[in-house]
Design a protein around this motif. Structure first.
Motif, PDB file in Angstrom:
ATOM      1  N   GLU A   1       0.749  -1.225  -0.062  1.00  0.00           N
ATOM      2  CA  GLU A   1       0.021  -0.178  -0.192  1.00  0.00           C
ATOM      3  C   GLU A   1       0.839   1.157  -0.206  1.00  0.00           C
ATOM      4  O   GLU A   1       0.516   2.376  -0.571  1.00  0.00           O
ATOM      5  CB  GLU A   1      -0.868  -0.147   1.231  1.00  0.00           C
ATOM      6  CG  GLU A   1      -1.766   1.180   1.299  1.00  0.00           C
ATOM      7  CD  GLU A   1      -2.685   1.337   0.281  1.00  0.00           C
ATOM      8  OE1 GLU A   1      -3.158   0.240  -0.074  1.00  0.00           O
ATOM      9  OE2 GLU A   1      -2.999   2.353  -0.093  1.00  0.00           O
TER      10      GLU A   1
ATOM     11  N   MET B   1      -5.301 -11.013  -2.337  1.00  0.00           N
ATOM     12  CA  MET B   1      -6.085 -10.572  -3.520  1.00  0.00           C
ATOM     13  C   MET B   1      -7.098  -9.767  -3.445  1.00  0.00           C
ATOM     14  O   MET B   1      -7.134  -9.013  -4.167  1.00  0.00           O
ATOM     15  CB  MET B   1      -6.487 -12.175  -3.979  1.00  0.00           C
ATOM     16  CG  MET B   1      -5.594 -13.101  -4.231  1.00  0.00           C
ATOM     17  SD  MET B   1      -4.403 -12.802  -5.598  1.00  0.00           S
ATOM     18  CE  MET B   1      -5.548 -13.484  -7.094  1.00  0.00           C
ATOM     19  N   ASN B   2      -7.699  -9.611  -2.295  1.00  0.00           N
ATOM     20  CA  ASN B   2      -8.855  -8.882  -2.128  1.00  0.00           C
ATOM     21  C   ASN B   2      -8.327  -7.439  -1.663  1.00  0.00           C
ATOM     22  O   ASN B   2      -8.896  -6.514  -2.115  1.00  0.00           O
ATOM     23  CB  ASN B   2      -9.832  -9.371  -0.966  1.00  0.00           C
ATOM     24  CG  ASN B   2     -10.849 -10.485  -1.475  1.00  0.00           C
ATOM     25  OD1 ASN B   2     -10.832 -10.514  -2.738  1.00  0.00           O
ATOM     26  ND2 ASN B   2     -11.180 -11.286  -0.820  1.00  0.00           N
ATOM     27  N   GLN B   3      -7.370  -7.393  -0.795  1.00  0.00           N
ATOM     28  CA  GLN B   3      -7.196  -5.931  -0.505  1.00  0.00           C
ATOM     29  C   GLN B   3      -5.941  -5.337  -0.966  1.00  0.00           C
ATOM     30  O   GLN B   3      -5.807  -4.064  -1.120  1.00  0.00           O
ATOM     31  CB  GLN B   3      -6.546  -6.340   1.145  1.00  0.00           C
ATOM     32  CG  GLN B   3      -7.713  -6.440   2.000  1.00  0.00           C
ATOM     33  CD  GLN B   3      -7.373  -6.843   3.590  1.00  0.00           C
ATOM     34  OE1 GLN B   3      -6.445  -5.669   4.007  1.00  0.00           O
ATOM     35  NE2 GLN B   3      -7.542  -7.699   4.217  1.00  0.00           N
ATOM     36  N   VAL B   4      -5.110  -5.875  -1.713  1.00  0.00           N
ATOM     37  CA  VAL B   4      -4.176  -5.085  -2.408  1.00  0.00           C
ATOM     38  C   VAL B   4      -4.779  -4.573  -3.800  1.00  0.00           C
ATOM     39  O   VAL B   4      -5.508  -4.997  -4.599  1.00  0.00           O
ATOM     40  CB  VAL B   4      -2.909  -6.123  -2.898  1.00  0.00           C
ATOM     41  CG1 VAL B   4      -1.980  -5.358  -3.719  1.00  0.00           C
ATOM     42  CG2 VAL B   4      -2.142  -6.495  -1.898  1.00  0.00           C
ATOM     43  N   ASP B   5      -4.542  -3.119  -3.822  1.00  0.00           N
ATOM     44  CA  ASP B   5      -5.013  -2.568  -4.810  1.00  0.00           C
ATOM     45  C   ASP B   5      -3.869  -2.309  -6.013  1.00  0.00           C
ATOM     46  O   ASP B   5      -3.106  -1.636  -6.131  1.00  0.00           O
ATOM     47  CB  ASP B   5      -5.328  -1.099  -4.490  1.00  0.00           C
ATOM     48  CG  ASP B   5      -6.020  -0.180  -5.366  1.00  0.00           C
ATOM     49  OD1 ASP B   5      -6.632  -0.754  -6.288  1.00  0.00           O
ATOM     50  OD2 ASP B   5      -5.853   1.037  -5.136  1.00  0.00           O
ATOM     51  N   ALA B   6      -4.244  -3.199  -7.240  1.00  0.00           N
ATOM     52  CA  ALA B   6      -3.363  -3.163  -8.042  1.00  0.00           C
ATOM     53  C   ALA B   6      -3.877  -3.576  -9.593  1.00  0.00           C
ATOM     54  O   ALA B   6      -5.162  -4.284  -9.426  1.00  0.00           O
ATOM     55  CB  ALA B   6      -2.154  -4.010  -7.782  1.00  0.00           C
TER      56      ALA B   6
END
Lengths: 416, 416
Positions: A334, A356-361
């Protein structure tokens, strides 16, 4: 310095785009084939002109990597032609219906793909982009205004001259391809604000080029970005998968944007697999820039600076961060990630889901290498770039990213 | 003037957006219901605060239309609640899979919809936007930073205070809704460049507000635009359809962006149907601004100025242009249209096809009123605005326009 009339060129492109947008797929494909033949046929001329750029570049003392990207060879010109011919086999997105329905009053609604119009391509001294971008633009029904790096001007002029002559034998208007042939930096600036005539700007190159465009453009920008990609090796990572993926993502092509720049390692995994990790780094001559724990664990590691965490090495070096849980990895990404490609290696489904859900990419990976963030690897056939922005297109951009949509309504006198 | 810490508010919104993005549809729907109830319950408080804005507005001598948009009533606050409750029934786009395939090596690729993150909403003194935009943002999993017109500050503060208190009883973090509560214009400017914390700016209002945002923002902008819409009545237009559609598009709601501002009439149709056209204009008190031929044909018509062709009347006036073929209509729209909504009225399929294919607009109509360019008319349920830009979303924007996508790759150790 040659003065050019950027506005006039953009207007010509815009006018040409109207006719181009209406061409059938076969007409565009035939033109791509003719362009490919012409480039091959005129290889000698292109190489002579390229030599002028190379000699000037040598005098200016450019780096080897820079000179390599600038240099054309017979094989590379052949690759240009091959690239154009490959576009022929790709689906033409123009005219595709994305949605279609009929209102209760009988009015039919059809949302169809149409070309964007005029694409402004701003890039560095890489003549291959001149051909690639032109091919993608034409196949998707768009005119293109090219502004390549000044140090490739002779090469670009030669390539565009060959393409222009070839376009005369096609249904695509010659004006659909415009090269801003000047070393005048003001000319580039003019493109930034030409909203009336240019529908989108695509900067391709390093961070400073991209930032200049983003910060100064009022024309919408398709931002292709820097990839500061991370591999997180979780407590429950399989040793073999972890090392394979790490080494592949770091060393397969270290200079590209989907290469790994930081490995985040769970402290327990590190404890158990320290020797193998060190051996892998050594075997592949990877220089480690670590946090305190990594420096302590890995012989030869140097302390990582803020810059090491935040920027790409683009070479055989890697930053190593030790964390105590998956949240530590998510937080680090982040803070330092560029929203390009991020991977978790684990056999633990909970940890994988959290990551997979929380990483913003644009792309997140579970047990696979970040190197797959690529148009051809994903089966798109070709890509105009990899978007790290969130609007319009995210990740590898194929032909559909060069289109917009139009609602076509067919009625029989319906009013509201 | 109250000083606010815009950056801190944007950071709080960003932090809140992380949790919000992971909520289930049911959690978001429950929150919308609680917000709706709270707004209804606190109507009296909201009206008292709104009165402060109205009194200040009266002193400042604002127009009747401005005051009308600013004014809240019990019925209007009830409409806010109804609007939020309607969102509950709309499909949640978050988590939708747009495409999914498996590479030859077994790696699975899934492209899923995810929230954009933080939406920056910049709008005029219209308290209804405060509620509408918040509802759409929250339903699509986004945090929102609101900067409404200063003249509605008391109203907006009251509305947001009520929503904040209500959010305490929901799973949505209170910080997901931020109001920049100041009359300081610099605060708005700060939002323009806060790329680190705001994912998209949506300006909603008149042309000058939109231009200010577009020209100064480095944060990507979803441009909602001005509609200078045209109705072209072709030689082969059915008289009844033509007059019905023209009058509907002009008079149903003259002040909205999908209303007609110019009618382009084929010279032969005009010759045959002049009396009926004049009668229709007279019956509906429509003031005609015409080109030479129109002024000659239509009693009471005044000569159209350049401004008349280029800008919206937003009232009971219309520009009339006479042409000799469909190409004349297409060319006029190319010159003056704002790429919003354009219609052709004809029974001639060739003319219709030429118009539909060649006119570059978010929506093109054959034998139907431009008034259908609207999220609720098209069945989207609600809209955040009508995009006249080509990137990301074009035409009415429903919930999916407030999302981006993410490639989720699941492997078993795949490398390139």
């Amino acid at each position: 310095m040659i003065k050019v009339d950027v506005k006039q060129q953009a207007q010509l492109a815009q006018k040409a785009s109207k006719g181009l947008a209406l061409l059938a797929t076969e007409q565009k494909n035939e033109a791509l084939s003719i362009l490919a033949d012409a480039l091959e046929r005129e290889t000698a001329y292109i190489l002579v002109e390229n030599k002028k750029d190379l000699e000037a570049g040598k005098e200016k003392g450019f780096t080897e990597a820079f000179m390599d990207r600038l240099q054309l060879t017979e094989a590379r010109v052949k690759d240009f032609a091959t690239g154009l011919r490959e576009l022929i086999h790709l689906d033409d997105p123009v005219g595709d219906s994305l949605a279609s329905w009929t209102l209760d009053n009988g009015m039919k609604v059809d949302q169809i793909r149409v070309p964007l119009g005029v694409i402004g391509m701003i890039y560095e001294a890489r003549p291959n982009v001149t051909v690639d971008a032109t091919g993608l633009a034409l196949k998707s029904g768009n005119a293109i205004v090219l502004k390549g790096g000044s140090n490739a001007l002779h090469s670009n002029q030669a390539i565009v001259k060959v393409m222009h002559e070839a376009l005369n034998d096609t249904d695509i208007p010659v004006d659909a391809v415009q090269l801003i042939a000047t070393t005048d930096r003001e000319a580039t600036g003019q493109l930034f604000t030409m909203k009336e005539h240019i529908d989108v700007l695509i900067p391709r190159g390093g961070g400073s080029l991209i930032n200049t465009v983003v910060n100064n453009a009022t024309v919408p920008v398709l931002e292709t970005g820097v990839g500061n990609c991370h591999i997180y090796i979780d407590k429950d990572a399989d040793k073999e998968k972890a090392l394979n993926i790490l080494i592949n993502a770091k060393t397969d092509r270290p200079a590209v944007c989907n290469a790994a720049e930081t490995v985040i390692v769970h402290s327990e995994w590190l404890k158990e697999n320290k020797e193998e990790l060190i051996a892998a780094f050594n075997e592949h001559n990877i220089q480690v820039h670590g946090d305190d724990k990594a420096v302590e664990a890995i012989p030869g590691a140097v302390p990582a600076t803020e810059k090491d965490w935040a920027e790409e090495f683009l070479g055989l070096a890697i930053a190593v961060k030790v964390v105590d849980d998956v949240q530590g990895a998510i937080d680090h990404i982040e803070e330092y990630g560029t929203k390009h490609s991020e991977a978790i290696i684990t056999e633990n489904k909970m940890a994988a889901a959290a990551f997979m859900n929380q990483v913003d990419a644009a792309a997140v990976y579970h047990n696979a290498s970040t190197r797959f963030t690529d148009g051809s690897a994903l089966g798109f056939g070709a890509e105009i770039g990899i978007s790290t922005q969130k609007l319009h297109a995210r990740g590898p951009m194929g032909l559909p990213a060069l289109t917009t949509t139009k609602y076509c309504m067919t009625g029989d006198g319906q009013i509201r």
